[in-house]
Design an enzyme around this catalytic site. Sequence first.
Site, PDB file in Angstrom:
ATOM      1  CB  CYS A 265       3.817  -8.537   3.214  1.00 19.38           C
ATOM      2  SG  CYS A 265       5.559  -8.066   3.338  1.00 19.38           S
TER       3      CYS A 265
ATOM      4  CB  CYS B 253       7.688   3.196   3.645  1.00 18.52           C
ATOM      5  SG  CYS B 253       8.638   2.145   2.535  1.00 18.52           S
TER       6      CYS B 253
END
Length: 408
Positions: A127, A229
């Site tokens: 990421c 999340c």
Amino acid sequence: MLSRFAQTVGKRAIKGYKPQKLPNRNDNVIIAMSSGVDSSVSAALFAEQYPNARGIYIQSWGKSQSLTDPQLEPCYERDWKDVGRVAEHLGIPVDKVNFEKEYWLDVFEPMLESYNKGWTPNPDIGCNRFVKFGKLREYLDQQYGANNYWLVTGHYARVLSSSYNDQPHLLRSFYPAKDQSYYLSQVDTDILGQLIFPTGHLTKPEVRELAVAAGLTTTSQKPDSQGICFVNNSQSGKFKHFLEHYLPNSPGNIVTIEEDGNKRVWGRHPGLWSHTIGQKVGLSMPQGDPRYAGSWYISDKLQDSNELVIVRGRDNPALYQDTVTITNTFSLDLNFRRLMKEAIEQGKLFIQYRSLQDPIAVKDCHFDQDETVLKLGSAQRAMAPGQYCCLYLQNRVLGSGTISRVGT
């Protein structure tokens, strides 16, 4: 606040490196904001004195991908609202960009492929490489022009220029308990000179104090994010069950290798991806038999037979190896191999195969085409294919690669 920060940084200078460089007053300063205290304080440090400071929020997950309860507010919507409140309080504009496609193609799908092979990947490194400092960089280059902006983030690491040749280097955070240099070990070197990581020069308590000083009282007490999340908000709340939605069911046996070399089956698994090397397994073993009493752990994954091998005891010798092979090495210096050899001679080369673990000394290495084989100073527990192995010259990141083989 910025002057207080500069004074603190000045007291924490590192020999061989120039002091942290700050933007000129009218430079474009872009702060990547995630709603947490670290990025919020990073924004607060630059908001007051830089008229061209502005925030940017990256959405990398969306409703089409989400498995969350429809009655719950998705994490990315909640975070965007929090970012907006912080930006409004600081008096800076904030933009929102959507990189869902890039995250899916460059990070999420490769992660699934790696898990499907029975490996243990780390999507945070991908990421950072492909989204936060990859696609975002392309976007900012288009908006402001290449090399015409500073990118500020709340990562606990440092980028400082060498006193000898001005080359920017990625270094560990001043505060080891939160160091994130491991996760940044594959960021393109071309952008290092434009990065500022303010929190990398501070301790976490100092960051929270600055949040209070900036009037970010709610943010100052916000807990650190744990994991991803959209996984935390998934239907099951557990990563293993989250993966079940994306990976094929490929059940196999959980076995021990007996003294006579034969295998004994103790249970079943849904896929090699469901466990990682060193993980404790919750099997019902005959505790009355001294050969099987105690806790059992994954020691190996047999690809050909689709079996998980378990051994007794957390510190079983089968869980320890002192040799590791890495491939797809991403280096942060053109003289990567020479620097590794010199560092080994000086006793200054270390690795980490997990974030926040104690550095592990490397006593020898050799290069075989695309492979780098490392001989460690001591045997290490639960190294697994798919993990990233980050290489350090003391506190400086030299690069990282993917573990492809453990042991000789």
